[in-house]
Design an enzyme around this catalytic site. Structure first.
Site, mmCIF file in Angstrom:
data_model
loop_
_atom_site.group_PDB
_atom_site.id
_atom_site.type_symbol
_atom_site.label_atom_id
_atom_site.label_comp_id
_atom_site.label_asym_id
_atom_site.label_seq_id
_atom_site.Cartn_x
_atom_site.Cartn_y
_atom_site.Cartn_z
ATOM 1 N N TRP A 76 -2.922 -2.741 -1.694
ATOM 2 C CA TRP A 76 -2.416 -3.899 -2.035
ATOM 3 C C TRP A 76 -3.077 -4.909 -1.099
ATOM 4 C CZ3 TRP A 76 0.839 -7.777 -0.235
ATOM 5 C CH2 TRP A 76 1.147 -8.953 -1.081
ATOM 6 N N CYS A 127 0.912 -1.182 -0.020
ATOM 7 C CA CYS A 127 -0.096 -0.004 0.017
ATOM 8 C C CYS A 127 0.826 1.228 0.120
ATOM 9 C CB CYS A 127 -0.733 -0.038 1.200
ATOM 10 S SG CYS A 127 -1.828 -1.375 1.622
ATOM 11 N N HIS A 169 18.726 -36.531 -9.902
ATOM 12 C CA HIS A 169 17.983 -37.093 -8.814
ATOM 13 C C HIS A 169 16.341 -36.737 -8.772
ATOM 14 C CE1 HIS A 169 21.681 -38.015 -7.195
ATOM 15 N NE2 HIS A 169 22.218 -36.861 -7.316
ATOM 16 N N GLU A 217 18.103 -16.925 -9.662
ATOM 17 C CA GLU A 217 17.676 -15.344 -10.145
ATOM 18 C C GLU A 217 16.890 -15.411 -11.463
ATOM 19 O OE1 GLU A 217 16.971 -12.836 -8.244
ATOM 20 O OE2 GLU A 217 16.960 -11.286 -9.486
ATOM 21 N N LYS A 258 6.488 -3.995 -4.474
ATOM 22 C CA LYS A 258 7.805 -3.484 -4.618
ATOM 23 C C LYS A 258 8.337 -3.705 -3.299
ATOM 24 C CE LYS A 258 11.537 -2.093 -6.442
ATOM 25 N NZ LYS A 258 12.280 -3.292 -7.102
ATOM 26 N N LYS A 266 13.142 -14.275 -12.055
ATOM 27 C CA LYS A 266 12.580 -13.162 -12.890
ATOM 28 C C LYS A 266 11.487 -13.547 -13.972
ATOM 29 C CE LYS A 266 13.989 -10.452 -11.093
ATOM 30 N NZ LYS A 266 14.571 -10.012 -9.869
ATOM 31 N N ARG A 275 5.071 0.213 -6.110
ATOM 32 C CA ARG A 275 5.099 -0.398 -4.642
ATOM 33 C C ARG A 275 4.169 -1.702 -5.121
ATOM 34 N NH1 ARG A 275 6.743 2.356 -0.142
ATOM 35 N NH2 ARG A 275 5.123 1.268 1.159
ATOM 36 N N ASN A 295 -1.474 1.503 5.874
ATOM 37 C CA ASN A 295 -0.773 0.654 5.290
ATOM 38 C C ASN A 295 -0.112 -0.254 6.351
ATOM 39 O OD1 ASN A 295 1.589 -0.851 3.930
ATOM 40 N ND2 ASN A 295 2.888 0.916 3.733
ATOM 41 N N GLY A 296 -0.162 -1.626 6.252
ATOM 42 C CA GLY A 296 0.096 -2.514 7.312
ATOM 43 C C GLY A 296 -0.760 -3.558 7.636
ATOM 44 N N GLU A 326 8.088 -13.968 -12.391
ATOM 45 C CA GLU A 326 7.203 -12.925 -11.639
ATOM 46 C C GLU A 326 6.987 -12.176 -12.745
ATOM 47 O OE1 GLU A 326 9.495 -10.312 -9.080
ATOM 48 O OE2 GLU A 326 11.434 -10.771 -10.113
#
Ligand code: F6R
Length: 610
Positions: free
Chosen positions: A75, A2, A506, A483, A605, A487, A27, A100-101, A490
């Site tokens: 969010w 948020c 394996h 990584e 973000k 990428k 964000r 926010n939170g 996402e």
């Protein structure tokens, strides 16, 4: 996560709030809203699902006039993305608030408030706060006191902006566990989740501390600490340029940020090297003494930053001879650990506000670590403020949700750390000089890799229709494969997994067929021959191989094997160089798939909640 913006001014604030929201878009959010108190004390609120641009259109169609207002990008955590759950939330036309939170005890408070006759219009945890503040206002307390009393009953994390419609002279802000800054203007004051939101209106900021509550008027700011004491917090001038959060000629922030990496690496090295040496003082004045005593390193981080930590483990153990463990923060914070003797606790974070990483740091500080170090991109962040030592990555603002330049600047910062620690643990002067020279060579090597952009864009066409992808690496290239997979998943939403290549037989080999592209990171290092055998295992089963290899690697293109050549480098800096084609591949696949590259679905973000 948020985003909050608020303003109390002598001029209309709606446009300022909307521009602030636009600047907080990076964000991550799913809905947006704004509330402005007009000249006759009437509160007007607009909320929309989706983009800020849509909210802007609605405001253009039904202008909001007034000089006091708050706005929010949400969010979703509690309650689906929906207009009824979007902020600001209002209680009986009197109290209006953005949050926010996460309020952890919201269920209990909701039960009490329902019993007391409050009507709930959303499924959010936030709504209990607005009702609680309202109750205190109607009990006769002024806004600041009402917020203090209401928040004293809340557990969890919050940053709040609150208005009492019967008091047009005040805007109240509170911070506990979620970031919030105050923007200082002339005859006007602002609040926001970060400085970027307010750069068009001010460059002077007060960074609220944990537990602070602030009362803003047009001319004054008063702040009370967690203990209820009136305190003075310094006003700091921000060096961030107003246009640093602009996309310029690039189609996406992510592409811009990928191309900024040579500059970001050079900036992160700036002032940290002297001749052939790393300056340990770059980590803080006390760093040289502290580093001399370090006998072990623990690294904790999340996501991409965690991958940087995994690479660093190879460096710290092989070059500085220090035992090193690396763990994701959300796991670390909930288990008992044995703290090694004289150990350095390192957190890595782009934002410096990641809730799990911050919680891990706080636990570490209580558990007997010799000292704590934050490697972080945001100077005013909580992580930086709460750590003993700090090395700032000078990547500049990273707006794309997918971390790119933050990652490679973390890697170079970790190389600086390895070298600085190594000096006290047997790293020779010659070895240090060699490492410094290699670090200096990174920006130009990166430029050469960036020149492969067109080639990788063409390659991306072969991934667009795929459902799954496997990334392989060995040694310090395994975290780079991780990584690369992160990428791709996402931003393109293609399922991607990374494996250390030796693990193929394996289990994952069972997945290989012509529909499963396999990406291998293959610099010319000691593990190359082993990796080549692993790649044979893939080829023999009809897998489509895409190998990123440097020119020295003896590999030939043939049916089912595509080789993408990178400039020759040295083992030490290979992770930085081989990261770039992974980023470009993910970017171009996402563009071809038409996804929202800079704001991928469901992601934020700055992950300021658990
Ligand atoms: C992935 C990504 C995330 C972050 C993670 C930690 O591209 O950006 O995985 O790396 O959320 O964030 P910071 O580094 O801000 O602590």
């Amino acid at each position: 996560m948020c985003g909050i913006v608020g303003a109390i001014a002598q001029r209309p604030v709606a446009a300022i709030l909307l521009e602030g929201l636009r600047r907080l878009e990076y964000r991550g959010y799913d809905s947006a809203g704004i509330a402005v108190l007009d000249q006759v004390g009437k509160l007007n609120r607009l909320r929309t699902l989706g983009k800020v641009a849509r909210l802007r259109d609605e405001v253009a169609a039904a202008p909001l006039s007034g000089t006091l207002g708050i706005a929010h990008t949400r969010w979703a955590t509690h309650g689906e993305p929906a207009v009824r759950n979007a902020h600001p939330h209002i209680c009986r036309d009197r109290c209006v608030l953005v949050h926010n939170g996460i309020i952890e005890n919201h269920e209990e408070l909701r039960r009490e408030q329902k019993a007391a006759g409050h009507h709930f219009t959303s499924e959010t945890d936030t709504e209990v706060v607005v009702h609680a503040v309202y109750d205190e206002l109607t009990a006769g307390y002024p806004l600041i006191e009402a917020v203090r009393r209401a928040t004293a009953r809340m557990t969890g994390a919050f940053a709040l902006g609150v208005i009492d419609t019967q008091d047009p002279e005040h805007l109240v802000a509170a911070r506990q566990g979620s970031p919030l800054v105050i923007g200082v203007g002339f005859g006007e004051h602002f609040i926001a989740s970060d400085v970027f939101a307010l750069l068009p209106v001010t460059h002077r900021f007060i960074f609220l501390e944990e537990g602070d509550i602030a009362e803003l008027t047009r001319d004054t700011v008063r702040i009370w600490s967690r203990d209820g004491e009136l305190v003075k917090r310094p006003v700091k001038e921000s060096a961030v340029a107003a246009d640093s959060a602009e996309r310029g000629e690039y189609r996406h922030f992510m592409l811009k940020e990928i191309f900024e990496q040579p500059r970001a690496i050079a900036d992160t090295l700036e002032g940290r090297l002297a001749g052939n040496r790393v300056l340990p003082e770059g980590f803080g004045n006390t760093a040289p003494d502290l580093f001399a005593q370090v006998k072990a390193v623990t690294i904790v981080a999340c996501g991409t930053s965690y991958h940087a930590g995994l690479v660093a483990r190879f460096w710290l153990e092989s070059l500085a001879g220090l035992p090193c463990t690396v763990e994701v923060a959300s796991e670390y914070r909930y288990r008992r650990h044995v703290v090694p003797e004289s150990a350095l606790f390192v957190t890595i974070s782009q934002s410096g506000e990641t809730a799990d990483t911050l919680a891990a740091l706080r636990i570490a500080k209580e558990s007997g670590y010799a000292t704590t170090l934050a490697i972080c991109n945001v100077p005013e962040s909580s992580l930086v403020r709460e750590s003993d030592l700090v090395l700032l990555t000078h990547a500049g603002p990273e707006i794309g949700v997918a971390s790119t330049k933050a990652f490679t600047t973390q890697l170079i910062a970790l190389l600086l750390l390895t070298t600085a620690l190594g000096r006290y643990h047997g790293l020779s002067e010659a070895a240090e000089a060699r490492m410094v020279a290699l670090m200096r060579s990174v920006p130009s090597k990166m430029e050469q890799v960036l020149a492969l952009d067109d080639r990788i864009a063409t390659l991306a066409e072969q991934f667009v229709d795929k459902q799954h992808t496997l990334f392989l690496g060995r040694g310090e290239q395994y975290p780079i494969a991780m990584e690369g997979a992160l990428k791709l998943k996402e931003i393109s939403y293609i399922h991607a997994e990374a494996y250390p290549a030796g693990e193929l037989k394996h289990g994952p080999l069972a997945l290989i067929d012509e529909n499963m592209p396999v990406v291998a990171v293959a610099p010319n290092n000691a593990l190359l021959e082993k990796l080549k055998s692993n790649l044979e295992e893939v080829r023999a089963r009809g897998g489509q191989l895409f190998v990123f290899a440097d020119f020295a690697v003896p590999l030939t293109e043939e049916s089912g094997v595509t080789v993408i050549r990178l400039p020759e480098t040295d083992d030490l800096i290979d992770p930085l160089i081989f990261t770039i084609p992974m980023q470009l591949l993910a970017y171009h696949v996402a563009v071809l798939k038409g996804t929202d590259v800079d704001q991928p679905r469901n992601l934020a973000k700055s992950v300021t909640v658990e």
